[in-house]
Design a protein around this motif. Structure first.
Motif, PDB file in Angstrom:
ATOM      1  N   ILE A 190     -28.251 -47.358  55.528  1.00 42.00           N
ATOM      2  CA  ILE A 190     -28.446 -47.648  56.767  1.00 42.00           C
ATOM      3  C   ILE A 190     -28.881 -46.568  57.613  1.00 42.00           C
ATOM      4  CG2 ILE A 190     -27.514 -49.161  58.623  1.00 42.00           C
ATOM      5  CD1 ILE A 190     -25.232 -50.189  56.779  1.00 42.00           C
ATOM      6  N   GLN A 191     -30.170 -46.769  58.096  1.00 40.71           N
ATOM      7  CA  GLN A 191     -30.563 -45.693  58.839  1.00 40.71           C
ATOM      8  C   GLN A 191     -31.614 -46.139  59.996  1.00 40.71           C
ATOM      9  OE1 GLN A 191     -34.781 -45.010  56.388  1.00 40.71           O
ATOM     10  NE2 GLN A 191     -32.771 -45.134  55.151  1.00 40.71           N
ATOM     11  N   ALA A 192     -31.927 -45.268  60.853  1.00 42.58           N
ATOM     12  CA  ALA A 192     -32.803 -45.519  62.008  1.00 42.58           C
ATOM     13  C   ALA A 192     -33.818 -44.316  62.171  1.00 42.58           C
ATOM     14  CB  ALA A 192     -32.115 -45.804  63.131  1.00 42.58           C
ATOM     15  N   HIS A 193     -35.070 -44.322  62.600  1.00 43.61           N
ATOM     16  CA  HIS A 193     -36.031 -43.535  62.901  1.00 43.61           C
ATOM     17  C   HIS A 193     -36.313 -43.145  64.410  1.00 43.61           C
ATOM     18  CE1 HIS A 193     -36.435 -43.867  58.389  1.00 43.61           C
ATOM     19  NE2 HIS A 193     -36.664 -45.206  58.950  1.00 43.61           N
ATOM     20  N   PRO A 194     -36.305 -41.932  64.715  1.00 42.88           N
ATOM     21  CA  PRO A 194     -36.575 -41.437  66.221  1.00 42.88           C
ATOM     22  C   PRO A 194     -37.959 -41.921  66.506  1.00 42.88           C
ATOM     23  CG  PRO A 194     -36.303 -39.730  64.853  1.00 42.88           C
ATOM     24  CD  PRO A 194     -35.827 -40.657  63.915  1.00 42.88           C
TER      25      PRO A 194
ATOM     26  N   PRO B 163     -42.625 -44.868  61.859  1.00 36.62           N
ATOM     27  CA  PRO B 163     -42.637 -46.456  61.887  1.00 36.62           C
ATOM     28  C   PRO B 163     -42.907 -46.823  60.364  1.00 36.62           C
ATOM     29  CG  PRO B 163     -44.752 -45.541  62.565  1.00 36.62           C
ATOM     30  CD  PRO B 163     -43.897 -44.489  62.482  1.00 36.62           C
ATOM     31  N   GLU B 164     -42.177 -47.793  60.049  1.00 37.38           N
ATOM     32  CA  GLU B 164     -42.384 -48.541  58.477  1.00 37.38           C
ATOM     33  C   GLU B 164     -42.514 -50.050  58.510  1.00 37.38           C
ATOM     34  OE1 GLU B 164     -38.808 -45.637  56.300  1.00 37.38           O
ATOM     35  OE2 GLU B 164     -38.353 -47.551  57.208  1.00 37.38           O
ATOM     36  N   MET B 165     -43.172 -50.476  57.517  1.00 40.19           N
ATOM     37  CA  MET B 165     -43.373 -51.904  57.459  1.00 40.19           C
ATOM     38  C   MET B 165     -43.251 -52.193  55.988  1.00 40.19           C
ATOM     39  SD  MET B 165     -46.909 -53.672  58.496  1.00 40.19           S
ATOM     40  CE  MET B 165     -47.906 -53.782  57.209  1.00 40.19           C
TER      41      MET B 165
ATOM     42  N   PRO C 298     -31.911 -50.110  63.703  1.00 44.49           N
ATOM     43  CA  PRO C 298     -30.936 -49.684  62.468  1.00 44.49           C
ATOM     44  C   PRO C 298     -31.678 -50.786  61.326  1.00 44.49           C
ATOM     45  CG  PRO C 298     -29.726 -51.110  63.831  1.00 44.49           C
ATOM     46  CD  PRO C 298     -31.196 -50.630  64.744  1.00 44.49           C
ATOM     47  N   HIS C 299     -31.629 -50.369  60.063  1.00 41.61           N
ATOM     48  CA  HIS C 299     -32.131 -51.032  58.993  1.00 41.61           C
ATOM     49  C   HIS C 299     -31.652 -50.545  57.406  1.00 41.61           C
ATOM     50  CE1 HIS C 299     -35.251 -48.179  59.648  1.00 41.61           C
ATOM     51  NE2 HIS C 299     -35.482 -47.963  58.239  1.00 41.61           N
ATOM     52  N   ALA C 300     -31.560 -51.432  56.705  1.00 45.58           N
ATOM     53  CA  ALA C 300     -31.469 -51.047  54.979  1.00 45.58           C
ATOM     54  C   ALA C 300     -31.910 -52.018  54.395  1.00 45.58           C
ATOM     55  CB  ALA C 300     -29.892 -50.849  54.980  1.00 45.58           C
TER      56      ALA C 300
HETATM   57 ZN    ZN Z   1     -36.375 -46.503  56.979  1.00 46.53          ZN
END
Ligand code: ZN
Length: 429
Positions: free
Chosen positions: A108-112, A135-137, A280-282
């Protein structure tokens, strides 16, 4: 050999969480495009990388020249002047394009965002090696499961009432205050909305700062509840999710900060999510096409043996609480394209990339695309066809990857109705 359109050899990574052997799309693509790759059925195949990243660079198929070297030798031709100016690089693409085949949950993560990336790097260069945003898609190639963004507030309030283990970690005071004070229908950006976010932050902060024994003790009770009293949970898929992820990461805080607080997101093949900065996402399982800006900036929260920067994590998140349907991406029409088949564009609200998906489910035939003003990379994910431009005509089969230079018109010709391609591109304008 054309410099406008050519095949690329893409490398792959065998991280432990990848799907095993030929169940992995990554393995299938790698082996089909390079017959010297023999799939080992007991080995994981996690990621196929398409781009200029130095860890796993892509090479021109015909002469094994690296794409990075080709770009460096003639950036105007391979990137275009506008892209060079905008992204300040004459050696690399602004995006990294990937296929991921996921068998086990990723952390589980997040990006600044860019501003926070700079601050984190200045404070702690070891854990934050670069200052870019990330950014991720993700577009599902097969059915996909993940965790994405916080659940709607009333759902979390309901869990605080139903699940004693969550309440035990959060504590009576914060739990009662959350249940009593949230305003689920607050207008976005209003003062009620920002109060909601503070309440959510207090719950998340409590979970992330709980001691390991507290988490472990409650995790065991939570798993027991999932096994013996699934009706206690407010969503029918939640007990099994908890049981499955606990097998992968026993007694982990991710059961609480992930399974209970984040949306369980399921995508059908062809659906996409965009992961905004500080959300947050995983990823849990499935095969996906992923595109991201070139960066390694990750702040982790759970399901990981790696460093967790709890303080920065709790401080940085947006605490947006949209239902999962709102996190799925809508598609745009693709201008300057015509003919057989159907093209749609997944266009996230960032500058580094967008993705065009082209399908021919109704009928075979040829679809024409005018040139884009920046570079692009295209992968065939299923079916058979050709890609052609100005006298160059190349076979396009599952796993075949191509580079298309700026201002290059291309045609995609489908030989069957399974033919599907994804094309990541950047435009300066
Ligand atoms: Zn990510």
């Amino acid at each position: 050999m054309s410099d406008k359109l050519f095949r690329l050899d893409a490398g792959f990574q065998q991280y432990d969480w990848g799907k095993l052997g030929s169940t992995s799309a990554v393995a299938k693509y790698a082996a089909h495009s390079d017959p010297s790759v023999k799939i080992a059925e007991d080995k994981p195949y996690a990621e196929l990388w398409m781009g200029t990243h130095t860890n796993v660079p892509s090479y021109r198929h015909d002469d094994k020249a690296s794409l990075r070297d080709l770009i460096s030798s003639n950036p105007k031709e391979f990137l275009g002047e506008d892209v060079i100016k905008k992204f300040q690089s004459t050696t690399e693409l602004p995006f990294l394009f990937k296929v991921l085949s996921i068998r086990k949950v990723l952390s589980i993560q997040a990006h600044p965002d860019k501003a926070l990336g700079k601050i984190l790097r200045a404070q702690d260069p070891k854990n934050y090696p670069d200052d870019n945003h990330k950014p991720e898609m993700a577009i599902a190639v097969t059915d996909f499961e993940g965790l994405c963004g916080f659940k709607p507030l009333e759902e979390i309030a309901d869990e605080l009432k139903r699940i004693p283990e969550l309440k035990a970690i959060v504590g009576d005071e914060i739990a009662e205050s959350f249940i009593k004070n949230i305003k689920p229908h607050a207008v976005k950006g209003s003062s009620e909305d920002s109060e909601n976010k503070k309440l959510l932050q207090s719950v998340f902060g409590k979970v992330m700062n709980a001691s390991e024994p507290t988490i472990a003790e409650n995790a065991r009770l939570l798993v027991k509840r999932a096994e013996t009293k699934p009706e206690d949970f407010n969503k029918p898929d939640l007990p099994q999710l908890i049981i499955d992820l606990n097998k992968q990461f026993p007694d982990d805080v991710g059961l609480f900060c992930g399974c209970l607080l984040l949306n369980h997101c399921k995508l059908n093949a062809g659906e996409a999510i965009f992961l905004r900065a500080k959300d947050p996402h995983a990823y849990i399982n499935g095969d996906i096409i992923e595109c991201m800006a070139a960066s390694d900036n990750v702040v982790r929260a759970g399901f990981t043996p790696k460093f967790k920067d709890v303080k920065n994590l709790v401080d940085m998140l947006t605490y947006a609480y949209d239902p999962v349907e709102e996190q799925k991406m809508k598609t745009d029409a693709v201008p300057k394209s015509s003919g057989a088949g159907r093209s749609v564009c997944f266009n996230p609200p960032i500058e580094e990339f967008a993705i065009i998906q082209t399908t021919f489910a109704e009928s075979t035939g040829t679809r024409h695309f005018e040139g884009l003003d920046g570079p692009s990379i295209l992968i065939t994910t299923s079916g058979n066809g050709y890609i052609s431009s100005e006298g160059t005509k190349l076979k396009a089969e599952p796993g075949f990857v191509f580079f298309v230079a700026p201002n290059t018109a291309v045609d995609l010709e489908a030989l069957d109705t399974d033919f599907v391609t994804y094309r990541a591109f950047v435009e300066a304008n």
